[in-house]
Enzyme design. Structure first.
Site, mmCIF file in Angstrom:
data_model
loop_
_atom_site.group_PDB
_atom_site.id
_atom_site.type_symbol
_atom_site.label_atom_id
_atom_site.label_comp_id
_atom_site.label_asym_id
_atom_site.label_seq_id
_atom_site.Cartn_x
_atom_site.Cartn_y
_atom_site.Cartn_z
ATOM 1 N N GLU A 1 0.845 -1.186 0.000
ATOM 2 C CA GLU A 1 0.000 0.000 0.000
ATOM 3 C C GLU A 1 0.892 1.251 0.000
ATOM 4 O O GLU A 1 1.792 1.361 0.812
ATOM 5 C CB GLU A 1 -0.902 0.018 1.248
ATOM 6 C CG GLU A 1 -1.976 1.078 1.182
ATOM 7 C CD GLU A 1 -2.923 1.024 2.373
ATOM 8 O OE1 GLU A 1 -4.125 1.234 2.204
ATOM 9 O OE2 GLU A 1 -2.441 0.759 3.495
ATOM 10 N N GLY B 1 2.622 1.131 11.503
ATOM 11 C CA GLY B 1 2.318 0.278 12.643
ATOM 12 C C GLY B 1 1.999 -1.138 12.216
ATOM 13 O O GLY B 1 2.428 -2.108 12.845
ATOM 14 N N MET C 1 -0.010 -3.515 8.557
ATOM 15 C CA MET C 1 -0.631 -3.493 7.236
ATOM 16 C C MET C 1 -1.587 -4.663 7.108
ATOM 17 O O MET C 1 -1.249 -5.798 7.422
ATOM 18 C CB MET C 1 0.437 -3.550 6.137
ATOM 19 C CG MET C 1 -0.121 -3.650 4.727
ATOM 20 S SD MET C 1 -1.135 -2.200 4.298
ATOM 21 C CE MET C 1 -2.144 -2.906 2.983
ATOM 22 N N GLU D 1 -6.220 -3.851 12.404
ATOM 23 C CA GLU D 1 -5.930 -4.655 11.202
ATOM 24 C C GLU D 1 -6.960 -5.765 11.016
ATOM 25 O O GLU D 1 -7.327 -6.092 9.881
ATOM 26 C CB GLU D 1 -4.522 -5.237 11.292
ATOM 27 C CG GLU D 1 -3.431 -4.203 11.485
ATOM 28 C CD GLU D 1 -3.515 -3.029 10.512
ATOM 29 O OE1 GLU D 1 -3.787 -3.254 9.320
ATOM 30 O OE2 GLU D 1 -3.312 -1.880 10.946
#
Length: 848
Positions: A125, A265, A267, A300
């Site tokens: 990303e 932090g 993904m 997440e």
């Protein structure tokens, strides 16, 4: 030429031509330390006779074959392969050599200094799956992805689908052939490979399936990873989200992998979430960090539905991912885990971030205008995450939480495996709540800026209120006046010394002024708290009497959320030059020693140091910094032995140390000549103290090298880079500058750490010499480095600690001379400028 950019109009044009079906991707990870083999077979339909392009960033393209005919490799240029004469159904085969990175983008390669082992992981990303295989790199061209990976037979290899048994070859290699994924966007595909240590577990999904769970980390860190706790929070999150979302977990397994040199932090790769190794605790950490890890785990996990199952069409819908994951992870943390004060944490951390971002010149609506990939890269910000999450909290309260979750469940059922826009979600929420959300959306999602709410109080001769109103204002550039649901709390000092809430009303506020007739005749309290219970997204003001009460008695409020709101209000008034920075320092030093919420302490201490370093008048700055450091050391000495606050006060003192006497205290603490009951000088704390000594000029580069040799780890390398960059001599600064700017070999985490040390406030005197080199490097860095590295340098090396008119004028001059620079670059520089302009305004107020 497009370079590595992609515009929204190009993506829309391509989507009108192309519909992707399936990828088969074969990666050969046995070709050395620089490149890996990438063979992509892409099947897609298209408008017959049309032309388009597919994305790829590679060192070399060996061959291109479209529908059985060879295409010249010259069709590959500028991160694209041109595709001509498409048929109704197409098969494209691209064979290439792609490059490993050390920037945390694409396929990142890391060598562990502890044992020499190689670890790989992907981070895609926003636009970086094209660094690994040929791909239509936009979120609304979903497909199935089937990965085949050849790597060292001793490695663990993890992707989105369950890991199969490998086929072992005779040369020490093996091949893993993964099953195809469901239809997902390319940016959430993943590959993690290397000799990772792991453990497994499982849970039963709401639909009765057994979901395998895995936790992975490097071998040299494995001893520090509390995998059972990670599994426990994961199970709590699964149960909460499956119930509330009304939709079973959509993938076949769930692995969580802690990977080295990670930029963020975590993904949300589908079924294979990657996390920063900061969440593997080799030393004691604060409760704030422990809670943040839980929120991140649940953030997440929420993405498996918000973002992975249902995905935005284009990056202007990024909030559909991030705002929802932010809100969902906070409510899940508060309601499903032991961290029941998660909304207090949200106010202290997320809302502080949101309010700051919403007052920058780069503020934007929650639904941002994203014209190209460069726009979205800089949009992972406090608006997209924290303001969006705040607004959703308000929306859920307005439509009703049960109706809100029912609408979300209908949204998942209706749009599973597809792409959506704002109206798709709002229509489901309207159906379940019966409310028209059009006006709400325009005011909260489609306009920028934060409102300010102030009490208007008139007092009668007998001490009762003759009038109480709430005044709402908006900044001139963003004049929207919004509706708010909020509480008003009255707090009064009791004989026991407590500051207790004695009255509360909850009401709707709209318009420039809202009269609150029901408060007339009530005795005026010592403190009036607007937005009591934190229902609204708005800055709040304390009247003069309430601010004086807060400075003297904030610690005496029993409710942690109310304290957090008062802390935030006092900080907002300081940042807006409506109260003096010196008064804010008084407030913190008098009250922070009794604060119980770790994140509130963490946030407030950072603000305290900013006030001392940049917000007080230049004439009193040295005295303020000395006073703050002295106060923090006193707080550390008086804190409960072994407490969270003790650790926070010690690390804050080390960061704030500004005199030779402070440096001597830091040295004695690090060497063990001074001790505090319950405080262990463990590895990371020892490094933090060493960075402080470096910034004071109290150690040498040789001392730092010796510490590095004693801690030959990746984390040790990051601390050493920070410490060397913090050395205050002109020569040491120049050496660090050259390592960051003139050379390009430093990995992402070293760049980030060294930049942090370079701009250490204790070395502010030498930073003035780097103002001119800073502006000279901006364009070359932007044009030659990856986005992540460029951002670290442009933001991290800005000498904000100078906080003077010379820096302001130099920044303005650069912006005036570079009106044609990339908008994303100008945004970063403009945000730097905004911080200096605000500091100058607050300094002027502090002088009054």
């Amino acid at each position: 030429m497009p370079g590595e950019n992609l515009t929204r109009s190009e993506a829309q044009e391509r989507r009108a031509i192309v519909d992707t079906h399936a990828y088969e991707i074969a990666l050969d990870l046995r070709r050395g330390a620089e490149v890996f083999g990438s063979r992509a077979v892409v099947r897609f339909s298209a408008t017959p006779g049309a032309s388009t392009f597919i994305d790829l960033i590679a060192r070399e393209v060996r061959s291109i074959r479209l529908n059985g005919r060879d295409i010249s490799v010259d069709a590959f240029a500028d991160s694209r392969i041109a595709l001509e004469g498409l048929e109704a159904e197409n098969e494209l085969v691209v064979d290439a050599d792609c490059e490993y990175t050390n920037t945390g983008e694409g396929l990142h390669r890391f060598v562990d200094p502890v044992d020499g082992e190689v670890y790989l992981y992907t981070q895609f990303e926003v636009p970086d799956s094209r660094r690994v295989f040929a791909v239509f790199e936009q979120p609304d061209l979903k497909a199935t992805f089937q990965f085949t990976v050849t790597a060292d037979a001793a490695w663990a290899v993890v992707s989105n689908s369950p890991t199969p048994e490998p086929q072992v070859h005779g040369d020490g290699a093996a091949t893993w052939t993964f099953a195809p994924t469901p239809r997902i966007s390319s940016y959430i595909t993943a590959l993690v490979a290397g000799p990772y240590a792991s453990t497994t577990s499982e849970l039963t999904s709401a639909d009765g399936r057994t979901i395998p769970l895995g936790v992975y980390a490097r071998k040299s860190l494995w001893q520090y990873l509390d995998a059972d706790y990670v599994f426990d929070k994961t199970r709590q999150g699964f149960a909460y989200f499956e119930e509330k979302f009304g939709y079973p977990y959509p993938f076949a397994k769930y692995d969580q992998l802690f990977v080295p040199e990670f930029n963020a932090g975590a993904m949300e790769n589908a079924g294979a979430v990657t996390f920063t190794e900061t969440y593997v605790f080799r030393s004691k950490v604060t409760d704030a960090v422990k809670e943040r890890r839980v929120v991140t785990i649940l953030h997440e996990l929420a993405h498996m539905w918000f973002g992975d199952l249902v995905t935005m069409k284009w990056w202007n819908g990024l909030w559909l991912n991030e705002s929802f994951a932010e809100w969902a992870s906070t409510i899940a943390t508060a309601e499903a885990t032991e961290w029941t004060e998660a909304w207090t944490t949200f106010n202290a951390m997320e809302k502080t971030w949101a309010y700051r971002q919403d007052q920058l010149p780069s503020t934007h609506p929650v639904i941002a205008e994203i014209n190209d990939l460069e726009d979205v890269q800089v949009n992972f910000d406090g608006i997209t995450y924290a303001k969006g999450g705040s607004v959703l909290k308000q929306l859920a309260a307005w439509v009703g939480i049960e109706q809100f979750f029912a609408g979300v469940a209908a949204y998942f059922q209706k749009h599973e495996w597809s792409n959506t826009e704002l109206t798709d979600l709002l229509s489901e929420l309207e159906a379940t709540s019966g409310r028209d959300l059009g006006d709400w959306s325009k005011k909260w999602l489609e306009t920028a800026g934060v409102n300010t709410l102030s009490p208007l109080i008139e007092e009668a001769a007998d001490g009762t209120l003759s009038r109480f109103a709430i005044v709402q204002t908006a900044p001139a550039d963003y004049p929207t006046i919004r509706p708010h649901r909020l509480g008003v709390g009255f707090y009064t000092l009791t004989e026991s010394g407590a500051l207790e809430r004695v009255h509360q009303v909850e009401l709707d506020v709209d318009g420039d002024r809202t009269e609150v007739a029901e408060l007339r005749g009530i005795r005026r309290p010592d403190l009036v708290l607007l937005n009591d219970d934190d229902l609204a997204y708005a800055k709040i003001r304390l009247d003069e009497r309430s601010l004086a009460t807060a400075i003297a008695h904030l610690k005496d409020i029993s409710d942690p959320l109310a304290r957090s709101l008062v802390w935030g209000a006092a900080w907002d008034q300081t940042r807006d030059a409506e109260a003096s920075a010196t008064d804010y320092i008084d407030l913190v030093l008098r009250n922070i020693g009794s604060e119980t919420e770790s994140t509130t302490v963490r946030t407030t201490l950072a603000q305290l140091q900013l006030a001392a370093n940049a917000y007080v008048t230049p004439e009193t700055r040295d005295a303020a910094r000395t006073r703050v450091a002295d106060g923090l050391w006193e707080l550390a000495r008086n804190a409960e032995a072994g407490s969270d606050s003790q650790l926070q006060f010690v690390t804050a003192f080390a960061s704030a140390a500004s005199t030779p006497a402070h440096a001597e205290t830091v040295r004695a603490l690090r060497d063990g000549d001074t001790t505090l009951d319950g405080l262990q000088i463990d590895t990371d704390l020892s490094w933090q103290l060493l960075v402080s000594l470096a910034a004071a000029g109290a150690v040498t580069a040789a001392d730092i090298d010796a510490a590095r040799a004693a801690d030959n780890t990746a984390k040790g390398g990051e601390f050493a880079a920070q410490a060397k960059a913090a050395l205050p001599s002109r020569e040491a600064k120049q050496e660090s500058w050259d390592a960051l700017v003139e050379r390009t070999d430093a990995p992402n985490t070293i760049v980030r750490s060294a930049a942090l040390g370079f701009t250490h406030p204790a070395t502010v005197d030498v930073l003035a010499e780097f103002v001119e080199p800073y502006f000279a490097m901006l364009l070359p860095v932007w044009e030659s480095r990856s986005y992540q590295i460029a951002q670290y340098l442009i933001v991290g090396l800005y000498p904000a600690a100078l906080a003077n008119t010379a820096l302001r004028d130099a920044t303005r001059a650069w912006l005036a001379a570079h009106t044609d620079a990339a908008p994303a670059l100008r945004r970063l520089v403009g945000e730097n400028l905004a911080g200096v302009e605000r500091a100058l305004a607050v300094q002027e107020r502090d002088a009054q």
